[in-house]
Design a protein around this motif. Structure first.
Motif, PDB file in Angstrom:
ATOM      1  N   ARG A  14       0.941  -1.418  -0.200  1.00  0.00           N
ATOM      2  CA  ARG A  14      -0.014  -0.067   0.041  1.00  0.00           C
ATOM      3  C   ARG A  14       0.964   1.257  -0.071  1.00  0.00           C
ATOM      4  O   ARG A  14       0.594   2.291  -0.969  1.00  0.00           O
ATOM      5  CB  ARG A  14      -1.017   0.073   1.232  1.00  0.00           C
ATOM      6  CG  ARG A  14      -2.028   1.192   1.198  1.00  0.00           C
ATOM      7  CD  ARG A  14      -2.803   1.176   2.532  1.00  0.00           C
ATOM      8  NE  ARG A  14      -3.816   0.058   2.366  1.00  0.00           N
ATOM      9  CZ  ARG A  14      -4.683  -0.120   2.121  1.00  0.00           C
ATOM     10  NH1 ARG A  14      -5.238   1.143   1.549  1.00  0.00           N
ATOM     11  NH2 ARG A  14      -5.475  -1.121   2.212  1.00  0.00           N
ATOM     12  N   GLU A  35      -7.657   2.573  -3.228  1.00  0.00           N
ATOM     13  CA  GLU A  35      -9.048   2.145  -2.866  1.00  0.00           C
ATOM     14  C   GLU A  35      -9.330   0.988  -2.459  1.00  0.00           C
ATOM     15  O   GLU A  35     -10.136   0.686  -1.427  1.00  0.00           O
ATOM     16  CB  GLU A  35      -9.767   2.643  -4.294  1.00  0.00           C
ATOM     17  CG  GLU A  35      -9.631   3.857  -4.669  1.00  0.00           C
ATOM     18  CD  GLU A  35     -10.287   3.860  -6.197  1.00  0.00           C
ATOM     19  OE1 GLU A  35     -11.102   3.272  -6.430  1.00  0.00           O
ATOM     20  OE2 GLU A  35     -10.299   5.220  -6.669  1.00  0.00           O
ATOM     21  N   LYS A  36      -8.647  -0.025  -2.713  1.00  0.00           N
ATOM     22  CA  LYS A  36      -8.858  -1.515  -2.334  1.00  0.00           C
ATOM     23  C   LYS A  36      -7.540  -2.245  -2.523  1.00  0.00           C
ATOM     24  O   LYS A  36      -6.645  -1.944  -3.694  1.00  0.00           O
ATOM     25  CB  LYS A  36      -9.741  -1.866  -3.294  1.00  0.00           C
ATOM     26  CG  LYS A  36     -10.345  -3.380  -2.581  1.00  0.00           C
ATOM     27  CD  LYS A  36     -11.622  -3.943  -3.525  1.00  0.00           C
ATOM     28  CE  LYS A  36     -11.908  -5.413  -3.025  1.00  0.00           C
ATOM     29  NZ  LYS A  36     -13.123  -5.770  -3.892  1.00  0.00           N
ATOM     30  N   THR A  88      -6.493  -1.666  -6.331  1.00  0.00           N
ATOM     31  CA  THR A  88      -7.316  -0.585  -7.329  1.00  0.00           C
ATOM     32  C   THR A  88      -6.907   0.890  -6.900  1.00  0.00           C
ATOM     33  O   THR A  88      -7.019   1.214  -5.530  1.00  0.00           O
ATOM     34  CB  THR A  88      -8.743  -1.071  -6.923  1.00  0.00           C
ATOM     35  OG1 THR A  88      -8.990  -2.358  -7.241  1.00  0.00           O
ATOM     36  CG2 THR A  88      -9.493   0.042  -7.767  1.00  0.00           C
ATOM     37  N   SER A 144     -16.778  -3.277 -10.229  1.00  0.00           N
ATOM     38  CA  SER A 144     -16.622  -2.243  -9.585  1.00  0.00           C
ATOM     39  C   SER A 144     -17.290  -0.790 -10.152  1.00  0.00           C
ATOM     40  O   SER A 144     -17.036   0.104  -9.356  1.00  0.00           O
ATOM     41  CB  SER A 144     -15.122  -1.907  -9.134  1.00  0.00           C
ATOM     42  OG  SER A 144     -14.482  -1.798 -10.433  1.00  0.00           O
TER      43      SER A 144
END
Length: 226
Positions: A25, A36-37, A50, A87
């Protein structure tokens, strides 16, 4: 193995997994922006990340980043495209349901697009389909004004269908209308690099740039709908 020792081992494994996710991350956000994910990809040792609606892949340490499609060899499925399809913010789209609605179709369309009007008439012949249409006014100021009127109508899908199929103008735009959803739809189209209308997306991840007739749409539904 004694239970306390087993618990300690499992705790270590858990901490390693969390640390790896944190490393990935941090590395990705340093280069691409807010994540975001982030989840484990189906491929061993790879994370699916994502960012801004786009799917990327990273190794466990965030040292390498891959931007492309992940395919499942056995089935031929495009897992990346399927993930991006799932998504999509469908709450911003105009929804039409025919029959059971089991087959899903997503389109980006301009109200002044001639081929979009052909597609609208073809959609009326489709069976068991749910169509999500994102308004994507790219043909000029008049396209935006028409899209705004449709977006602000009390019944958006009906206003869209009336205009595209019968040329019936939507109601006048009320004095107060929140068009942020319309603007988000346009932003989404640009993010997905939709360069023309209609653009058609299928649940399998397949994307078609341009008009195709109802028969071709039905063929693409066949594997998932049969």
């Amino acid at each position: 193995m004694k239970l306390p020792l087993l618990a300690a081992v499992l705790a270590c494994v858990s901490l390693v997994a969390v640390a790896d996710e944190a490393d990935v991350r941090k590395a990705v956000e340093a280069k691409l922006g807010k994540v975001e994910k982030i989840v484990r990809a189906p491929m061993a040792g790879v994370w699916e990340v994502t960012v801004d609606g786009q799917v990327f892949y990273s190794d466990d340490k965030g040292t390498y980043l891959i931007f492309g499609n992940l395919l499942e060899m056995k089935t031929g499925k495009n897992l990346t495209a399927e993930r991006q399809f799932s998504s999509l913010p469908l709450e911003l789209a105009l929804k039409q349901v025919r029959g059971t609605g089991k087959n899903i179709l997503v389109t980006f369309e301009d109200p002044n697009c001639g081929y979009c009007k052909r597609l609208a008439k073809d959609i009326l012949t489709l069976k068991d389909v749910t169509v999500y249409t994102f308004l994507y006014p790219v043909l000029g100021d008049d396209s935006y004004e028409k899209s705004k009127a449709i977006w602000c109508a009390p019944d958006k899908p009906k206003a869209w269908a009336d205009w595209m199929n019968n040329g019936k103008a939507p109601p006048a735009v009320p004095a107060k209308c929140d068009t942020s959803g319309l603007d988000k739809s346009a932003q989404l189209g640009r993010k997905l690099r939709v360069n023309g209308t209609p653009a058609i997306f299928f649940a399998t991840g397949e994307r078609v740039g341009g008009y195709i007739p109802a028969a071709e749409i039905e063929k693409r539904f066949a594997p998932a709908g049969s």
